[in-house]
Design an enzyme around this catalytic site. Structure first.
Site, PDB file in Angstrom:
ATOM      1  N   GLY B  54       0.836  -1.194   0.000  1.00  0.00           N
ATOM      2  CA  GLY B  54       0.000   0.000   0.000  1.00  0.00           C
ATOM      3  C   GLY B  54       0.872   1.246   0.000  1.00  0.00           C
ATOM      4  O   GLY B  54       2.028   1.204   0.411  1.00  0.00           O
ATOM      5  N   SER B  55       0.325   2.376  -0.472  1.00  0.00           N
ATOM      6  CA  SER B  55       1.062   3.635  -0.396  1.00  0.00           C
ATOM      7  C   SER B  55       0.812   4.256   0.982  1.00  0.00           C
ATOM      8  O   SER B  55       0.016   3.762   1.771  1.00  0.00           O
ATOM      9  CB  SER B  55       0.624   4.567  -1.514  1.00  0.00           C
ATOM     10  OG  SER B  55       1.051   4.039  -2.751  1.00  0.00           O
ATOM     11  N   GLY B  56       1.509   5.364   1.257  1.00  0.00           N
ATOM     12  CA  GLY B  56       1.385   5.997   2.565  1.00  0.00           C
ATOM     13  C   GLY B  56       2.545   5.651   3.488  1.00  0.00           C
ATOM     14  O   GLY B  56       2.575   6.089   4.633  1.00  0.00           O
ATOM     15  N   HIS B  57       3.516   4.853   2.966  1.00  0.00           N
ATOM     16  CA  HIS B  57       4.683   4.462   3.765  1.00  0.00           C
ATOM     17  C   HIS B  57       5.964   5.058   3.197  1.00  0.00           C
ATOM     18  O   HIS B  57       7.053   4.562   3.471  1.00  0.00           O
ATOM     19  CB  HIS B  57       4.829   2.939   3.798  1.00  0.00           C
ATOM     20  CG  HIS B  57       3.603   2.226   4.238  1.00  0.00           C
ATOM     21  ND1 HIS B  57       3.012   2.487   5.442  1.00  0.00           N
ATOM     22  CD2 HIS B  57       2.836   1.292   3.635  1.00  0.00           C
ATOM     23  CE1 HIS B  57       1.932   1.714   5.571  1.00  0.00           C
ATOM     24  NE2 HIS B  57       1.805   0.994   4.481  1.00  0.00           N
ATOM     25  N   LYS B 105       5.473  -7.849   2.744  1.00  0.00           N
ATOM     26  CA  LYS B 105       5.228  -7.603   4.172  1.00  0.00           C
ATOM     27  C   LYS B 105       4.039  -8.462   4.607  1.00  0.00           C
ATOM     28  O   LYS B 105       3.101  -8.673   3.836  1.00  0.00           O
ATOM     29  CB  LYS B 105       4.937  -6.110   4.421  1.00  0.00           C
ATOM     30  CG  LYS B 105       6.101  -5.210   3.993  1.00  0.00           C
ATOM     31  CD  LYS B 105       6.023  -3.803   4.560  1.00  0.00           C
ATOM     32  CE  LYS B 105       4.835  -2.975   4.126  1.00  0.00           C
ATOM     33  NZ  LYS B 105       4.696  -2.778   2.674  1.00  0.00           N
ATOM     34  N   ASP B 110      -1.620  -8.298   1.199  1.00  0.00           N
ATOM     35  CA  ASP B 110      -0.376  -8.369   0.426  1.00  0.00           C
ATOM     36  C   ASP B 110      -0.046  -9.815   0.059  1.00  0.00           C
ATOM     37  O   ASP B 110       0.318 -10.108  -1.078  1.00  0.00           O
ATOM     38  CB  ASP B 110       0.787  -7.768   1.222  1.00  0.00           C
ATOM     39  CG  ASP B 110       0.655  -6.265   1.359  1.00  0.00           C
ATOM     40  OD1 ASP B 110       1.370  -5.545   0.665  1.00  0.00           O
ATOM     41  OD2 ASP B 110      -0.205  -5.807   2.147  1.00  0.00           O
ATOM     42  N   HIS B 219      -0.278   1.205   9.825  1.00  0.00           N
ATOM     43  CA  HIS B 219      -1.536   1.611   9.195  1.00  0.00           C
ATOM     44  C   HIS B 219      -2.482   2.144  10.254  1.00  0.00           C
ATOM     45  O   HIS B 219      -3.693   2.050  10.130  1.00  0.00           O
ATOM     46  CB  HIS B 219      -2.216   0.430   8.513  1.00  0.00           C
ATOM     47  CG  HIS B 219      -1.328  -0.305   7.572  1.00  0.00           C
ATOM     48  ND1 HIS B 219      -0.531  -1.351   7.969  1.00  0.00           N
ATOM     49  CD2 HIS B 219      -1.099  -0.128   6.253  1.00  0.00           C
ATOM     50  CE1 HIS B 219       0.150  -1.790   6.927  1.00  0.00           C
ATOM     51  NE2 HIS B 219      -0.173  -1.067   5.871  1.00  0.00           N
TER      52      HIS B 219
END
Lengths: 192, 330
Positions: B54-57, B105, B110, B219
């Protein structure tokens, strides 16, 4: 189930998902990662758009279209789980199976992908109850609601909700709730 | 509404990817119409290391694409795993004919999306293998749960496997290396604030002005304990104790560490924390042979930190960590 019913089913399911998008996210917030509403909303919008554009003529074409759109547009955990369900259903339909067996193959594919068992507080709990009821010709809206509600007291053993352990108790599983919407709208589409 | 700099939350990942590529065209390029960032470096017939999530990391994972690290990274929606078709495409563009190794991860989404992509790629005749990173010790691991989460330690995995690939190791050797690496690496984090996904009106969880939470995920997942904010020394004491409990007693006292900012914590505070980590490791007669401090694996704007310890069981780990790479953010 036939192609007309199938298309109606997806249109009704999409409506419910869009209406309940915020509620799905709300369910996913205390025990998940708050993305279930957005992900299902994005995926179903694509499914409905693809139906309009590609005008599937057989149930098999429809199931294939649903599979590819859910797999490529949803992401997260619900994308592969719902995508695997419809992929299994498409294969069972190709093999000429009855609707009850088609749904059962969908369930088997979800379990193969997500490895969840009955009582793990996931969508599988609702699918098991529904498949059994369809096999016996006794699926009702009440039965679906009960199956969704039954995830509430459980402790999650699979999926993101399992990270919060005991704190998952007392919350309806978001995947179980969206599966409930799927089967409520299936009944409505069949009745119309 | 939490203030964020954006145009439309629906296009935030898209615009971020374009921004990265426009800023660093010498290092990376975008595979058109996808969320895939690929390195510009010429293919040399080596194993390709591919990761994503996911994005945001950010900077994970696209900031670690480049010579000596990742061949490609797949960016999903915010906090949402990318889809199998995107991962498959990344595998195809990254493959140099020697196979593709996936770094995943440990989140159910995922795992499922990457597994499906792996099956699809194998059907197309590409050799694919993978490792699941589960370094976060904050979550209890048991047969009945998804197990531990994958967090900041993933960056060490990118670095060490990337070096092995660059050295020309085979996919089988890389798999073995990864399997030796993961059990020697543990992470635990703490948060000073919750986190709000773009477009949402409220944070995933709220902490009082004087509260912190130990063991949070990346998250906004809840952690293992809340208490009043402590001094840096006391925070390090708690996290280090928690981490060291997880390592089996062993005469090897050599470690590499990551002090990772979760997005909203300034480097100044990270170095204050790192100072205490070094002092307390020394007090425990543990030697730090390599330190990485910075913003590596984030949770959007969350204030907080994570601490990763990697026991240097294999001299190759340290050699790999010290090697130079050509990426935006290592």
């Amino acid at each position: 189930m036939n192609i007309e019913m199938g298309i109606r089913w997806m249109e009704l399911f999409n409506e419910e998902i869009q209406n309940e998008k915020d509620y799905l996210t709300q369910l996913d917030t205390p025990i998940g990662d708050s993305d279930h509403g957005n992900n299902m909303s994005r995926g179903m919008a694509h499914v409905v758009k693809a139906i309009e554009e590609q005008k599937p003529e057989t149930l098999n074409e429809l199931l294939k279209l649903i599979t590819t759109n859910l797999l490529s547009k949803v992401g997260g955990a619900s994308g592969p789980l719902y995508g695997s369900a419809f992929m299994g259903m498409m294969k069972a339909e190709t093999a000429g199976e009855e609707w009850a067996k088609i749904l059962k193959t969908g369930l088997e594919n979800i379990q193969m992908r997500g490895k969840a068992e009955q009582g793990d507080k996931t969508m599988v709990d609702v699918w098991i109850a529904v498949v059994e009821a369809v096999e016996n010709g006794e699926l009702t809206h009440e039965l679906i609601d009960e199956a969704v509600e039954a995830t509430k007291p459980l402790k999650a053993k699979k999926g993101r909700a399992s990270y919060v352990g005991d704190r998952s108790i007392g919350h309806i599983d978001p995947g179980a709730y969206s599966s409930g919407l799927l089967f409520h709208t299936m009944l409505r589409a069949e009745a119309q | 509404m939490i203030k964020k700099i954006l145009n439309n939350p629906d296009y935030i990942v898209d615009e971020m990817i374009d921004g990265m590529v426009l800023s660093h065209p010498e290092l990376i390029k975008r595979v058109p119409e996808t969320g895939i960032i690929q390195r510009t470096y010429d293919k040399k017939g080596k194993v390709a290391i591919v990761s994503g999530g996911g994005s945001g990391h950010e900077p994970a994972h696209a900031g670690f694409v480049g010579a000596g690290m990742l061949s490609a990274a797949v960016c999903g929606a915010v906090f949402t795993s990318p889809t199998p078709d995107q991962i498959l495409e990344a595998i195809k563009v990254a493959d140099e004919g020697k196979g593709v190794f996936l770094v995943i991860k440990n989140y159910s989404g995922d795992i499922m999306n990457f597994e499906m992509a792996q099956e699809l790629a194998e059907m197309e005749g590409i050799k694919v293998d993978s490792i699941v990173v589960d370094d976060d010790i904050a979550v209890e691991d048991s047969l009945y749960t998804q197990g531990k989460r994958g967090v900041a330690g993933t960056i060490f995995v990118h670095k060490i496997l990337g070096y092995a690939a660059e050295k020309g190791q085979s996919i089988e050797e890389i798999k073995e290396l990864a399997e030796n690496l993961i059990p020697n690496m543990k992470t635990v984090g703490l948060a000073l604030t919750g986190v709000t996904t773009p477009g949402s009106s409220k944070p995933s969880f709220a902490l009082a002005d004087d509260e912190i939470e130990y063991g949070v995920g990346i998250h906004g997942e809840p952690g293992y304990r809340r208490e009043k904010l402590q001094t840096s020394k006391d925070l390090v004491d708690e996290l280090l104790k928690k981490l060291l409990e997880e390592f089996e007693a062993n005469s090897n006292n050599r470690f590499a560490i990551i002090v990772n900012g979760l997005g909203g914590t300034p480097l100044m505070e990270q170095y204050v924390f790192a100072n205490d980590v070094h002092k307390q490791m020394k007090d425990n007669k543990l030697e730090i042979k390599f330190s990485k401090v910075g913003i590596l694996m984030t949770s959007l704007e969350m204030q907080g930190l994570s601490l990763t310890l990697l026991r240097l069981e294999d001299d190759f780990f340290l050699e790999a960590l010290k090697a130079t790479v050509d990426t935006i953010n290592w």
